[in-house]
Design a protein around this motif. Structure first.
Motif, short mmCIF file in Angstrom:
data_model
loop_
_atom_site.label_atom_id
_atom_site.label_comp_id
_atom_site.label_asym_id
_atom_site.label_seq_id
_atom_site.Cartn_x
_atom_site.Cartn_y
_atom_site.Cartn_z
N LEU A 85 -26.08 44.61 -14.57
CA LEU A 85 -26.03 46.09 -14.69
C LEU A 85 -25.06 46.93 -15.28
CD1 LEU A 85 -27.79 48.18 -13.31
CD2 LEU A 85 -26.09 48.42 -11.58
N THR A 86 -24.11 46.22 -15.80
CA THR A 86 -23.09 46.79 -16.75
C THR A 86 -23.54 46.96 -17.95
OG1 THR A 86 -21.20 45.41 -15.76
CG2 THR A 86 -20.66 46.30 -17.84
N PRO A 87 -24.59 46.40 -18.77
CA PRO A 87 -25.11 46.96 -20.08
C PRO A 87 -25.91 48.34 -19.96
CG PRO A 87 -25.25 44.67 -19.99
CD PRO A 87 -24.86 44.96 -18.44
N VAL A 88 -26.51 48.24 -18.61
CA VAL A 88 -27.50 49.50 -18.62
C VAL A 88 -26.87 50.82 -18.34
CG1 VAL A 88 -29.06 50.40 -16.87
CG2 VAL A 88 -29.19 47.72 -17.46
N VAL A 89 -25.43 50.81 -17.54
CA VAL A 89 -24.69 51.88 -17.41
C VAL A 89 -23.55 52.05 -18.19
CG1 VAL A 89 -25.48 51.81 -15.05
CG2 VAL A 89 -23.23 50.80 -15.61
N ASP A 90 -23.12 51.23 -18.99
CA ASP A 90 -21.99 51.41 -20.01
C ASP A 90 -22.55 51.07 -21.47
OD1 ASP A 90 -19.41 51.64 -20.50
OD2 ASP A 90 -18.68 49.83 -19.69
N THR A 91 -21.64 51.66 -22.32
CA THR A 91 -21.83 51.79 -23.62
C THR A 91 -21.92 50.40 -24.50
OG1 THR A 91 -19.80 52.45 -24.25
CG2 THR A 91 -21.23 54.23 -23.82
N ARG A 94 -17.93 49.87 -25.81
CA ARG A 94 -16.97 49.44 -24.54
C ARG A 94 -17.24 48.05 -24.17
NH1 ARG A 94 -14.36 51.98 -20.59
NH2 ARG A 94 -15.72 50.79 -18.95
N ILE A 95 -18.36 47.73 -24.17
CA ILE A 95 -18.60 46.08 -23.83
C ILE A 95 -18.20 45.22 -25.06
CG2 ILE A 95 -20.73 44.63 -23.59
CD1 ILE A 95 -22.10 46.52 -22.19
N GLU A 96 -18.56 45.66 -26.16
CA GLU A 96 -18.15 44.87 -27.24
C GLU A 96 -16.46 44.67 -27.58
OE1 GLU A 96 -20.06 46.46 -30.92
OE2 GLU A 96 -22.09 45.80 -30.23
N ALA A 97 -15.93 45.74 -26.95
CA ALA A 97 -14.35 46.06 -27.01
C ALA A 97 -13.89 45.15 -25.88
CB ALA A 97 -14.21 47.50 -27.11
N GLY A 98 -14.73 44.41 -24.91
CA GLY A 98 -14.36 43.73 -23.96
C GLY A 98 -13.76 44.26 -22.87
N GLU A 142 -13.69 36.32 -26.96
CA GLU A 142 -12.65 35.58 -26.55
C GLU A 142 -12.34 35.85 -24.98
OE1 GLU A 142 -8.08 34.37 -27.75
OE2 GLU A 142 -9.33 35.77 -29.04
N ASP A 143 -12.10 37.17 -24.86
CA ASP A 143 -11.73 37.65 -23.48
C ASP A 143 -12.92 37.00 -22.36
OD1 ASP A 143 -9.52 38.74 -24.63
OD2 ASP A 143 -10.44 40.70 -24.33
N THR A 144 -14.10 37.23 -22.70
CA THR A 144 -15.04 36.80 -21.95
C THR A 144 -14.91 35.18 -21.43
OG1 THR A 144 -16.46 38.41 -22.68
CG2 THR A 144 -17.56 36.55 -21.48
N VAL A 145 -14.59 34.55 -22.51
CA VAL A 145 -14.68 33.03 -22.26
C VAL A 145 -13.20 32.80 -21.37
CG1 VAL A 145 -14.25 30.84 -23.41
CG2 VAL A 145 -15.88 32.46 -24.56
N HIS A 146 -12.39 33.35 -21.96
CA HIS A 146 -11.06 33.29 -21.10
C HIS A 146 -11.23 33.61 -19.56
CE1 HIS A 146 -8.26 33.36 -24.69
NE2 HIS A 146 -8.68 32.09 -24.46
N ASN A 147 -11.91 34.49 -19.33
CA ASN A 147 -12.21 35.19 -17.83
C ASN A 147 -12.83 33.97 -17.20
OD1 ASN A 147 -10.58 37.29 -18.15
ND2 ASN A 147 -12.27 38.52 -18.63
#
Length: 417
Positions: A85-91, A94-98, A142-147
């Protein structure tokens, strides 16, 4: 199920706290970046659902019985819904910035539930689903893969630890059951030795002495004694510890059991007796050891005691007196003085700060090396059960010192508490 609960309970308690704390963290992040969301009311609606779900299911994650697989699946669904749901309610910026997903690190709690309840394999499967959802939303940043890797490694490790802990506790529980069964078997064997075997041996000797039909009865009693000794010896757990500090394995005066009268009878034929006014009918309370051992004294048994009471728990005092009686029975049955008369015996009771010590000494001929091991092999378990077994049950020790021609000394030590 009790053993399983005792291992897992700290993990479930930690998981409960983790879910509540990370719920608060997700709310704090939402409040901090409220103006940056594309649809803040939509994000707020999901977080309200997350709060209600977390608080309503606090008890569900408190134990393995409540945390069922359907619940874990629903819990994981709540986490995956928040991620997707995050891409629906967020910009997009912000998502591309991690930027974090809506449930943030609360998602790891859903995966850890699988790890604790079902082990590392289920944890790995849940981690794959969470990782796929995060990659779908944030790409291969990178942040996504690390998490994703962090959640996967942590959940698999915790799942493996939970499996090992459960296996270890099952092994411990099985060992405790075996130990309890062994101790009960030894207790029964000791009681048989102290009563039935002694009576059968006495019938055999008396029947042989009387002759006639009594001799046949004695022969039958001897056969039954041998069979029963073999059965008792087969039921005793192997690895009974040998006496410590003994120059010779045992002594003729206080070691190898034979057909004597019931344990507790001294050379005079007196029983162990009872003593002390503090012991209840059920064996609780304390008892003065002195009158118990004083009943063992007789014409050929001397008893030396302290001037003050020597208290022990009633059950421990009775077991100590029975062990002393068994040692004296063996003195009467085996030890002879230089002129062929029954050996003399001396009992010394000592009250030390951390233990009660009883020394039984006789002036018999001692015992040949290896006699104790041979007696156990023959099923004669006076030392193994009636003496050493009793002291081991009390957490104490029994030590033999025997010098050929100079008699035997047995030290029985019972720790306080």
């Amino acid at each position: 199920m009790t053993a399983r609960m005792s291992v897992e309970q700290p993990l479930w308690s930690a998981l409960t706290g983790y879910r509540v704390l990370t719920m608060g963290y997700a709310l704090a992040l939402y409040a901090y970046a409220y103006d940056e969301y594309a649809h803040p009311f939509g994000a707020g609606a999901y977080l309200a659902l997350l709060v209600l779900w977390t608080l309503a299911t606090v008890r569900r994650v408190s134990s393995a019985e409540r945390c069922t697989l359907p619940f874990l699946a629903a819990d994981l669904s709540v986490a995956l819904t928040g991620i997707l749901l995050t891409p629906v309610v967020d910009t997009a910026e912000r998502i591309e910035a991690g930027g974090p997903t809506l449930p943030t690190i609360w998602t790891a709690g859903a995966v850890l539930g699988f790890a604790i309840r079902n082990g590392w394999r289920w944890a790995a499967g849940a981690s794959v689903l969470v990782g796929a959802a995060n990659v779908t939303v944030g790409g291969l940043a990178e942040d996504t893969v690390h998490n994703v890797l962090l959640v996967c490694i942590a959940s698999v490790a915790i799942g493996y630890v939970a499996e090992v802990a459960r296996a270890s506790e099952r092994t411990l529980a099985r060992a405790l059951r075996i130990e309890a069964a062994t101790r009960e078997r030894e207790r029964l064997a000791r009681d048989i030795h102290d009563s039935v075997l002694q009576v059968l041996a006495m019938v055999q000797r008396r029947g042989a002495a009387v002759g006639g039909e009594a001799a046949e009865l004695g022969r039958m009693a001897g056969e039954q004694e041998a069979a029963l000794r073999s059965l008792v010896a087969g039921g005793v757990a192997p690895g009974v510890p040998a006496p410590r500090g003994a120059a010779v394995p045992a002594a003729a005066g206080a070691g190898v059991s034979a057909g004597a009268a019931s344990p507790g009878a001294a050379l005079s034929g007196t029983g162990t007796g009872t003593g002390g006014d503090d012991a209840g009918a059920d064996g609780t309370g304390t008892r003065d050891v002195r009158p118990l051992l004083a009943a063992c004294s007789g014409p050929r048994v001397s008893f030396a005691e302290p001037g003050a009471p020597v208290p022990l728990p009633a059950a421990a005092a009775g077991e100590l007196a029975a062990a002393v009686g068994a040692a004296l029975d063996n003195v009467r049955a085996h030890a002879r003085g230089p002129s062929g008369e029954e050996a003399r015996a001396w009992i010394l009771l000592e009250d030390e700060p951390d233990a009660v010590v009883v020394t039984v000494r006789d002036d018999g001929p001692g015992i040949p090396p290896g006699r104790l091991a041979a007696a156990e092999a023959e099923g004669r378990l006076g030392v193994a059960l009636s003496i050493r077994g009793r002291l081991r049950e009390l957490g104490g020790s029994a030590e033999w010192v025997s010098v050929p021609g100079q008699g035997t000394e047995v030290e029985l030590r019972v720790p306080r508490g």
